[in-house]
Design an enzyme around this catalytic site. Structure first.
Site, PDB file in Angstrom:
ATOM      1  N   ARG A 124      16.249 -18.047  -4.013  1.00  0.00           N
ATOM      2  CA  ARG A 124      15.825 -16.835  -4.747  1.00  0.00           C
ATOM      3  C   ARG A 124      14.332 -16.832  -5.056  1.00  0.00           C
ATOM      4  NH1 ARG A 124      20.913 -17.448  -7.533  1.00  0.00           N
ATOM      5  NH2 ARG A 124      22.388 -16.109  -6.463  1.00  0.00           N
ATOM      6  N   LYS A 146       2.638  -8.455   0.458  1.00  0.00           N
ATOM      7  CA  LYS A 146       3.594  -7.796   1.353  1.00  0.00           C
ATOM      8  C   LYS A 146       4.041  -8.823   2.388  1.00  0.00           C
ATOM      9  CE  LYS A 146       2.421  -2.880   1.304  1.00  0.00           C
ATOM     10  NZ  LYS A 146       1.904  -1.742   2.094  1.00  0.00           N
ATOM     11  N   GLU A 188     -10.482  -3.595   9.753  1.00  0.00           N
ATOM     12  CA  GLU A 188      -9.893  -3.582   8.396  1.00  0.00           C
ATOM     13  C   GLU A 188     -10.990  -3.745   7.335  1.00  0.00           C
ATOM     14  OE1 GLU A 188      -6.682  -3.037   7.568  1.00  0.00           O
ATOM     15  OE2 GLU A 188      -5.529  -3.449   9.384  1.00  0.00           O
ATOM     16  N   LYS A 230      -9.357  -4.914  -2.121  1.00  0.00           N
ATOM     17  CA  LYS A 230      -7.900  -4.962  -2.021  1.00  0.00           C
ATOM     18  C   LYS A 230      -7.290  -5.444  -3.343  1.00  0.00           C
ATOM     19  CE  LYS A 230      -3.881  -5.871   0.550  1.00  0.00           C
ATOM     20  NZ  LYS A 230      -3.235  -6.068   1.817  1.00  0.00           N
ATOM     21  N   GLU A 240       3.116  -0.176  -4.406  1.00  0.00           N
ATOM     22  CA  GLU A 240       2.865   1.082  -3.694  1.00  0.00           C
ATOM     23  C   GLU A 240       3.687   2.227  -4.287  1.00  0.00           C
ATOM     24  OE1 GLU A 240       2.040   0.200   0.455  1.00  0.00           O
ATOM     25  OE2 GLU A 240       2.757   2.181   0.999  1.00  0.00           O
ATOM     26  N   ARG A 245      -2.032   2.165  -3.789  1.00  0.00           N
ATOM     27  CA  ARG A 245      -1.961   1.176  -2.715  1.00  0.00           C
ATOM     28  C   ARG A 245      -1.791   1.840  -1.347  1.00  0.00           C
ATOM     29  NH1 ARG A 245       0.676  -4.861  -2.545  1.00  0.00           N
ATOM     30  NH2 ARG A 245       0.019  -5.279  -0.406  1.00  0.00           N
ATOM     31  N   ASN A 249      -3.305   2.138   3.607  1.00  0.00           N
ATOM     32  CA  ASN A 249      -2.693   2.460   4.899  1.00  0.00           C
ATOM     33  C   ASN A 249      -3.550   3.434   5.700  1.00  0.00           C
ATOM     34  OD1 ASN A 249      -0.451   0.879   4.313  1.00  0.00           O
ATOM     35  ND2 ASN A 249       0.526   2.538   3.191  1.00  0.00           N
ATOM     36  N   HIS A 252      -3.240   3.926   9.445  1.00  0.00           N
ATOM     37  CA  HIS A 252      -2.038   3.230   9.898  1.00  0.00           C
ATOM     38  C   HIS A 252      -0.982   4.164  10.501  1.00  0.00           C
ATOM     39  CE1 HIS A 252      -3.874  -0.161   7.967  1.00  0.00           C
ATOM     40  NE2 HIS A 252      -2.856  -0.943   8.233  1.00  0.00           N
ATOM     41  N   HIS A 256      -0.097   3.425  14.042  1.00  0.00           N
ATOM     42  CA  HIS A 256       1.259   2.943  14.306  1.00  0.00           C
ATOM     43  C   HIS A 256       1.872   3.700  15.488  1.00  0.00           C
ATOM     44  CE1 HIS A 256       5.615   2.432  13.634  1.00  0.00           C
ATOM     45  NE2 HIS A 256       5.246   1.225  13.249  1.00  0.00           N
ATOM     46  N   HIS A 270      -3.119  -4.671  16.495  1.00  0.00           N
ATOM     47  CA  HIS A 270      -2.926  -3.874  15.281  1.00  0.00           C
ATOM     48  C   HIS A 270      -4.263  -3.341  14.727  1.00  0.00           C
ATOM     49  CE1 HIS A 270      -1.343  -2.499  11.476  1.00  0.00           C
ATOM     50  NE2 HIS A 270      -2.201  -3.281  10.841  1.00  0.00           N
TER      51      HIS A 270
HETATM   52  N1  GLY Z   1      -1.949  -3.614   4.425  1.00  0.00           N
HETATM   53  C1  GLY Z   1      -1.648  -2.653   3.432  1.00  0.00           C
HETATM   54  C2  GLY Z   1      -1.221  -3.228   2.132  1.00  0.00           C
HETATM   55  O1  GLY Z   1      -1.262  -4.429   1.955  1.00  0.00           O
HETATM   56  O2  GLY Z   1      -0.840  -2.507   1.259  1.00  0.00           O
END
Ligand code: GLY
Length: 375
Positions: A124, A146, A188, A230, A240, A245, A249, A252, A256, A270
Site C-alpha cells: 500500500r 505522476k 519541455e 513545475k 490536476e 496543473r 499539458n 500534449h 499525443h 514524446h
Molecule cells: N507532465 C505533466 C504533469 O506532470 O502534470
C-alpha cells in the site's frame, strides 16, 4: 563545479527537495542519508543508464558502506507494462522492501513511472527516490508524482499520484544522452516559458545552443528554473483538479495525436511530439484570434532553432485532420464529452479552453498537414 540548487516541492506532509547540479550521484549517500536506512539499497535502473552511470552510483553508496540490490529494466515504453510491473513488484517483495524503505529509480521517464507506480502499491505504498538521467525526466516526469504504466488501451492509463521523497537531477548524466534526446527534453524546458514565463522563454531561446552543448551553468539554470516552475504548479494543484496543473499539458493533446498516429515509436519521441504540439496549440490559438500571429511564429521559430521539427508537414504523414482528432477522443483528459485544450493568449499566458469544437480542430489540422514545408 557549479554548485547545487535545491528546489522544494511544497506538499505539506509529502514535501521534498529536487536537487540540481553536477556530481550529485557520487554524493547520494550524504544527500539521501536519512532515507537510506538499511545496508542494502534497492535500485531499479534503466539498463542503458546503468551502463553509463551505474559505477558512479555504486561508488557513491559504497562510500557509505551500502550495497546495491539491482533490478534492470529494458529501455523503451514497452517496459511500462502490466508484466513488467508484476516482475518488479515480485522482485521488491523478494528483496523484503518495507513501507519505510526507499527504492531508487535510476533512468528516464520509463523507469521513473514504472518504479513510482510499483512503489505506490507495494504494501500500500513505500518510498522512492528519483535519480532522473534524461533531460526530459529531470525537468518534468521525475517531479510531481505522476506515475503510470501503459495498457493495450493507451498510454499512462493505469497509474497513481505518488510523490518521491527526493529527486537528484545530476546534470553530468546528460553528457551520455544522444543529441536527439537532449532536443526532445529541451522542448519541455521551453514549455515552462511558453505557458507561464515570457522572460524565461526568451532566455531559453537565446541560450538554446549553450543548453544543447551542455554548458554546465546554463544547463543547470535551465533545469532548476523548469523544476521551480513545475514545483510551484504542483504545489498549487497536485492532482490536476483546479486546472492549474493541466497547464503543464501544453502541447500534449496535439502531440499525443501525432504520437498515436506514428505508433508511439522512434519516428517521434514524446518531447518531439510536445514541441510540434506546442506549435500547433500556438497556431490554433492564433486562428481563434486569441494570440498574435507573430507570437505563434516566435514559438515555431524557437522550436525550429533547437533542431526540432516545427511543422507537421515534416513528418510526412498521410492522414487527415479527422484521423488525428479521432486519437484525441481517447485522450484521458476527455471530460464528459468535451476535451479541454491548452491554448495561449500570449507567450507566457496559457489557459484551458473548454469550448473547442473538434470539427474545427480537424479543419485546422488539415490545413497544417497540407501547408508546404519551409526551410
Ligand atoms: N507532465 C505533466 C504533469 O506532470 O502534470
Amino acid at each position: 563545479m557549479s554548485g547545487i540548487s535545491a528546489i522544494r516541492v511544497e506538499l505539506s506532509g509529502r514535501s521534498y527537495d529536487v536537487m540540481v547540479g553536477q556530481g550529485l550521484i557520487a554524493q547520494v549517500a550524504s544527500l539521501a542519508e536519512e532515507a537510506l536506512r538499511k545496508p542494502t539499497v534497492p535500485v531499479v535502473a534503466d539498463a542503458r543508464a546503468w551502463e553509463h552511470h551505474g559505477a558512479a552510483l555504486s561508488a557513491g553508496l559504497r562510500a557509505a558502506d551500502k550495497e546495491i540490490a539491482l533490478y534492470t529494466v529494458e529501455p523503451g515504453e514497452g517496459s511500462k507494462s502490466w508484466s513488467s510491473l508484476e516482475s518488479l513488484t515480485d522482485w521488491m517483495l523478494d528483496q523484503g522492501v518495507e513501507r519505510g524503505d526507499q527504492v531508487i529509480a535510476f533512468g528516464g521517464g520509463v523507469v521513473g513511472d514504472l518504479t513510482g507506480f510499483a512503489c505506490s502499491i507495494l504494501k500500500r505504498g513505500c518510498g522512492f527516490i528519483q535519480i532522473p538521467t534524461t533531460l526530459l525526466a529531470q525537468v518534468d516526469s521525475s517531479v510531481g508524482g505522476k506515475t503510470a504504466i501503459n495498457t493495450s488501451r493507451g498510454k499512462n492509463l493505469i497509474g497513481a499520484f505518488h510523490q518521491p521523497s527526493l529527486v537528484l537531477a545530476d546534470t553530468d548524466t546528460l553528457a551520455s544522452l544522444p543529441v536527439r534526446e537532449m532536443q526532445a527534453g529541451f522542448a519541455e524546458v521551453l514549455k515552462y516559458g511558453i505557458l507561464g514565463d515570457a522572460e524565461f522563454f526568451l532566455w531559453c531561446t537565446n541560450r538554446s545552443h549553450d543548453i544543447l552543448a551542455h554548458q554546465p551553468l546554463v544547463l543547470k539554470q535551465a533545469i532548476a528554473q523548469s523544476v521551480q516552475a513545475k514545483a510551484r504548479i504542483v504545489a498549487e494543484d497536485e492532482r490536476e483538479l483546479s486546472g492549474r496543473r493541466a497547464l503543464l499539458n501544453l502541447g500534449h493533446t496535439f502531440g499525443h495525436a501525432l504520437e498515436a498516429q506514428t505508433g508511439f515509436g522512434d519516428q517521434l519521441l514524446h518531447g518531439e511530439a510536445v514541441a510540434l504540439g506546442m506549435v500547433l496549440a500556438a497556431r490554433y490559438s492564433a486562428r481563434r484570434g486569441e494570440l498574435e500571429k507573430q507570437d505563434a511564429q516566435s514559438v515555431a521559430e524557437a522550436i525550429g532553432r533547437t533542431g526540432l521539427r516545427s511543422q507537421i508537414g515534416e513528418l510526412g504523414l498521410s492522414c487527415t485532420g479527422a484521423q488525428l482528432v479521432e486519437h484525441m477522443r481517447h485522450d484521458k483528459k476527455m471530460d464528459a464529452g468535451t476535451l479541454p485544450f491548452l491554448l495561449l493568449r500570449s507567450i507566457g499566458d496559457a489557459y484551458v479552453a473548454r469550448d473547442v469544437d473538434l470539427a474545427d480542430v480537424a479543419a485546422f489540422l488539415d490545413e497544417q498537414l497540407r501547408a508546404p514545408v519551409t526551410a
